[in-house]
Design an enzyme around this catalytic site. Sequence first.
Site, PDB file in Angstrom:
ATOM      1  N   ASP A 126      10.606  -6.268  -8.542  1.00 22.31           N
ATOM      2  CA  ASP A 126      10.865  -6.942  -7.272  1.00 22.31           C
ATOM      3  C   ASP A 126      12.247  -6.539  -6.770  1.00 22.31           C
ATOM      4  OD1 ASP A 126       9.559  -9.766  -5.878  1.00 22.31           O
ATOM      5  OD2 ASP A 126      11.609  -9.190  -5.344  1.00 22.31           O
ATOM      6  N   CYS A 177       0.851  -1.197   0.000  1.00 21.69           N
ATOM      7  CA  CYS A 177       0.000   0.000   0.000  1.00 21.69           C
ATOM      8  C   CYS A 177       0.888   1.248   0.000  1.00 21.69           C
ATOM      9  CB  CYS A 177      -0.929   0.017   1.205  1.00 21.69           C
ATOM     10  SG  CYS A 177      -2.398  -1.027   1.032  1.00 21.69           S
ATOM     11  N   HIS A 179      -0.293  -9.850  -4.927  1.00 19.61           N
ATOM     12  CA  HIS A 179       0.641  -9.470  -5.984  1.00 19.61           C
ATOM     13  C   HIS A 179       0.846 -10.654  -6.911  1.00 19.61           C
ATOM     14  CE1 HIS A 179       2.778 -10.843  -2.379  1.00 19.61           C
ATOM     15  NE2 HIS A 179       3.670 -11.405  -3.182  1.00 19.61           N
TER      16      HIS A 179
HETATM   17  P1  AMP Z   1       5.716 -13.313  -1.851  1.00 16.39           P
HETATM   18  O1  AMP Z   1       6.816 -14.106  -1.186  1.00 16.39           O
HETATM   19  O2  AMP Z   1       4.996 -14.059  -2.932  1.00 16.39           O
HETATM   20  O3  AMP Z   1       4.780 -12.711  -0.822  1.00 16.39           O
HETATM   21  O4  AMP Z   1       6.434 -12.130  -2.618  1.00 16.39           O
HETATM   22  C1  AMP Z   1       6.818 -10.953  -1.994  1.00 16.39           C
HETATM   23  C2  AMP Z   1       7.847 -10.326  -2.898  1.00 16.39           C
HETATM   24  O5  AMP Z   1       7.974  -8.960  -2.553  1.00 16.39           O
HETATM   25  C3  AMP Z   1       9.242 -10.951  -2.797  1.00 16.39           C
HETATM   26  O6  AMP Z   1       9.628 -11.452  -4.064  1.00 16.39           O
HETATM   27  C4  AMP Z   1      10.106  -9.783  -2.332  1.00 16.39           C
HETATM   28  O7  AMP Z   1      11.396  -9.799  -2.906  1.00 16.39           O
HETATM   29  C5  AMP Z   1       9.313  -8.584  -2.764  1.00 16.39           C
HETATM   30  N1  AMP Z   1       9.539  -7.352  -2.026  1.00 16.39           N
HETATM   31  C6  AMP Z   1       9.608  -7.212  -0.671  1.00 16.39           C
HETATM   32  N2  AMP Z   1       9.807  -5.920  -0.355  1.00 16.39           N
HETATM   33  C7  AMP Z   1       9.848  -5.231  -1.519  1.00 16.39           C
HETATM   34  C8  AMP Z   1      10.035  -3.857  -1.857  1.00 16.39           C
HETATM   35  N3  AMP Z   1      10.215  -2.917  -0.919  1.00 16.39           N
HETATM   36  N4  AMP Z   1      10.046  -3.499  -3.167  1.00 16.39           N
HETATM   37  C9  AMP Z   1       9.890  -4.444  -4.124  1.00 16.39           C
HETATM   38  N5  AMP Z   1       9.687  -5.753  -3.866  1.00 16.39           N
HETATM   39  C10 AMP Z   1       9.683  -6.144  -2.591  1.00 16.39           C
HETATM   40 ZN    ZN Z   2      -1.821  -3.258   1.180  1.00 15.58          ZN
END
Ligand code: AMP
Ligand code: ZN
Length: 113
Positions: free
Chosen positions: A29, A6, A99
């Site tokens: 990512d 968010c 996502h």
């Molecule tokens: P999931 O494990 O499917 O919940 O994916 C979460 C994803 O968010 C992971 O691939 C992380 O590398 C990514 N992530 C976490 N923090 C950030 C951020 N600040 N900006 C971009 N991606 C992020």
């Molecule tokens: Zn959210």
Amino acid sequence: MTCLFCRIVSGEIPAQVVYRGPEVTAFRDINPQAPVHVLVVPNRHVESISELGSADAALLGQLIEVANELARQEGVADSGYRLITNRGPDAGQTVAHLHFHLLGGRPMSWPPG
Ligand code: AMP
Ligand code: ZN
């Protein structure tokens, strides 16, 4: 507002945003698992895919449309790509804001680990 994605949608936390629309945002990512690794998210807070259904057909359609368009822009439309979403601990969901991972640019194995 405590949700990380968010905050990225609102611009409060910086990210490499590749698409910003009224309903959907996409950004790279932070820990890419493939040459192309983009996250496509709804702007409104939805915890996971399990909250959506036929009443959300328009939003789901937009998420897929943006992902497909970004796959073209990123040059992986023909080589192939994965569009996946993790829901819950066994699937490895770490951020509780829906996502879709758009992954491409290298061959990927199946089944996933
Ligand atoms: P999931 O494990 O499917 O919940 O994916 C979460 C994803 O968010 C992971 O691939 C992380 O590398 C990514 N992530 C976490 N923090 C950030 C951020 N600040 N900006 C971009 N991606 C992020
Ligand atoms: Zn959210």
